[in-house]
Scaffold this active site. Structure first.
Site, mmCIF file in Angstrom:
data_model
loop_
_atom_site.group_PDB
_atom_site.id
_atom_site.type_symbol
_atom_site.label_atom_id
_atom_site.label_comp_id
_atom_site.label_asym_id
_atom_site.label_seq_id
_atom_site.Cartn_x
_atom_site.Cartn_y
_atom_site.Cartn_z
ATOM 1 N N SER A 157 57.272 94.123 -64.958
ATOM 2 C CA SER A 157 57.627 95.280 -63.881
ATOM 3 C C SER A 157 57.522 94.725 -62.214
ATOM 4 O O SER A 157 57.911 95.400 -61.431
ATOM 5 C CB SER A 157 57.008 96.611 -64.035
ATOM 6 N N SER A 162 55.791 102.996 -61.675
ATOM 7 C CA SER A 162 56.696 102.014 -62.155
ATOM 8 C C SER A 162 57.769 102.383 -63.306
ATOM 9 O O SER A 162 57.944 101.769 -64.167
ATOM 10 C CB SER A 162 55.904 100.791 -63.080
ATOM 11 N N LYS A 166 60.296 94.864 -60.239
ATOM 12 C CA LYS A 166 60.675 95.895 -59.386
ATOM 13 C C LYS A 166 60.494 95.862 -57.879
ATOM 14 O O LYS A 166 61.152 96.547 -56.970
ATOM 15 C CB LYS A 166 60.051 97.245 -59.723
#
Length: 394
Positions: free
Chosen positions: A70, A130, A73
Site C-alpha cells: 500500500s 489505507s 498509494k
C-alpha cells in the site's frame, strides 16, 4: 574488537551451551548490513533521505525491486493532489463509488456502489486507514478509470526519476509487474510532502466517517509514538511483507525513512525508527551565511551607470554531519566588469560552497537592475549636466 583464536573457540563452546552469539558474529552482521553506518535493520531494503535536498544519508539494497504494497498509494495521493492543484475538483467535491472501486477487497472502508463521500472524506480513508476502495475512487476521479490512472502513475514515476518502478494498480495489492524500490519510494514520498495539506491527513491518529459509525485508526504507529512524525504510509501484503515510508521533522531537518520486506509490522516500525534516530542524531541543516557585506557592485563599461548592484538568493540548506557546521566556506567568483547593456537578472558570477575543499554546491549572483548602453544623446546630457553641477547616475 579483535579476538584470539583460542578465545573464539571458547566462546563458540559456550554458545553451544547457553545459546549466546559471539561478539565477532555481531560485528560481521553490522558490516554486512549494506549501509555505511552499520545500522541493524530488520528488513530487506531501506533508505534514509533528506526530504528537501534528496540527499541520501543511509541506504541498504535501496535499488532492489520489491512489491511495495500500500505504499503504492503515495503515488495515488500525489496525483490526486496534483489534480486538485489543477482545479479538477476540490475537498468538498462529492465522489460516487463505482462497482469496480467497491470490489477491491483487502483494507477498505466497505464503500457500497453508488455511495457518496467528499474528496476530504475519501482522502482521510486513504491516508489513515489505507482503504483500497477509497484509493480507487480517487483514481477514477482523476483519470476516469483505474487503468488510465495507472498509466498516469507510471508516467509520473518516470518524471520523478523512479528508474526501478512499475505500477499495475492504484492500491498496492500484489500483482504482476507491480514493483518499486526504497529509493524510488523515497523520491515519490518527498514529492507528495511538498504539498502542505498532506500532513493535515498523514499526521492524524484517529478519526471517523459516516457520522462516527466508521472508525479510522492510522496504520502508521509512528504518527502517535515518534517525536516529529509527519507521516506517511504503511503497506502489508503476502508478497511484500511489512513495509513503511516514514517521514519526520525536527527543527529544520526533514527526513524520509523507507523500510521494505520486514517479516512483521513491529520490525518495519523498528527499522524506520532506527533510520530516523540515526539521521536526527548525526545530521543537521546548515544555511550559508549572508553575503550582503561581501558583495560590491560590478563596474559597467559604456553604460548610463558606472556600476550595477548585485542580487542573489541563498540556496536551500546543506545537510552536514553534526559537529561539522563550522567547516562550511563560500568563495565569491565575480566578473571584473560588464559591458552595457546589462539586463536585470543577468548572470554576473557565482558563489561556490565547500566543506574542507569538497564542493557541496553553488548558486548564482545576478544583476539587480538593468543598465542601458550609453549613446551620443545620453552622453551629451550627462556632459552638460556635469558642467551645470547636476548629479547624474553616470
Amino acid at each position: 574488537m579483535t579476538f584470539h583464536p583460542l578465545q573464539k573457540a571458547v566462546a563458540c563452546l559456550l554458545a553451544l551451551f547457553i545459546g549466546m552469539v559471539p561478539v565477532w558474529a555481531e560485528e560481521v552482521q553490522e558490516e554486512s548490513s549494506g549501509g555505511t553506518a552499520g545500522l541493524r535493520l530488520e528488513c530487506k531494503s531501506a533508505i534514509l533521505m533528506e526530504q528537501t535536498t534528496g540527499q541520501v544519508l543511509y541506504e541498504m539494497n535501496a535499488d532492489d525491486p520489491m512489491p511495495p504494497a500500500s505504499i503504492t498509494k503515495i503515488m495515488t495521493l500525489l496525483l490526486t493532489f496534483e489534480a486538485m492543484e489543477q482545479g479538477k475538483f476540490q475537498y468538498d467535491t462529492v465522489l460516487s463509488c463505482s462497482e469496480h472501486a467497491a470490489s477491491m477487497g483487502g483494507s477498505q472502508i466497505w464503500l457500497e456502489p453508488g455511495e457518496e463521500m467528499t474528496v476530504d472524506e475519501i482522502l482521510r480513508a486513504t491516508f489513515i486507514s489505507s482503504a483500497n476502495d477509497a484509493a480507487v475512487v480517487l483514481a477514477e476521479a482523476v483519470a476516469g478509470s483505474e487503468d488510465a490512472f495507472v498509466s498516469m502513475m507510471n508516467e509520473k514515476a518516470r518524471e520523478l526519476g523512479m528508474e526501478n518502478t512499475h505500477f499495475s494498480n492504484a492500491t498496492g495489492l500484489d500483482a504482476p509487474e507491480h514493483y518499486s524500490t526504497a529509493r524510488d519510494i523515497a523520491l515519490m514520498s518527498a514529492a507528495l510532502l511538498r504539498y502542505p495539506d498532506v500532513t493535515r491527513y498523514s499526521t492524524v491518529w484517529m478519526d471517523s466517517l459516516r457520522g462516527g459509525t466508521t472508525e479510522l485508526v492510522n496504520t502508521n504507529k509512528l504518527v502517535r509514538f515518534y517525536n516529529g512524525a509527519t507521516g506517511l504510509k504503511t503497506g502489508t501484503t503476502d508478497g511484500a511483507g511489512s513495509c513503511l515510508s516514514a517521514s519526520a521533522q525536527r527543527d529544520e531537518l526533514s527526513l524520509i525513512a523507507v523500510s521494505l520486506g520486514s517479516d512483521t509490522s513491529a520490525q518495519r516500525f523498528a527499522s524506520c525508527r532506527t533510520l530516523l534516530d540515526y539521521g536526527f542524531a548525526n545530521y543537521v541543516t546548515v544555511q550559508p551565511p549572508s553575503l550582503e557585506e561581501q558583495l560590491t557592485p560590478v563596474p559597467v563599461l559604456h553604460g548610463v551607470q558606472r556600476q550595477v548592484d548585485l542580487a542573489y538568493d541563498l540556496p536551500p540548506s546543506f545537510i552536514m554531519k553534526r559537529g561539522e557546521e563550522n567547516s562550511l566556506s563560500q568563495e565569491v567568483q565575480l566578473a571584473e566588469d560588464v559591458e552595457a547593456p546589462v539586463e536585470e537578472g543577468q548572470l554576473l558570477g557565482k558563489v561556490v560552497v565547500s566543506k574542507e575543499g569538497t564542493v557541496l554546491g553553488e548558486y548564482p549572483i545576478r544583476a539587480k537592475n538593468a543598465v542601458a548602453k550609453i549613446d551620443f544623446k545620453k552622453g551629451m546630457e550627462i556632459l552638460f549636466g556635469t558642467l551645470l553641477g547636476k548629479e547624474e547616475s553616470f
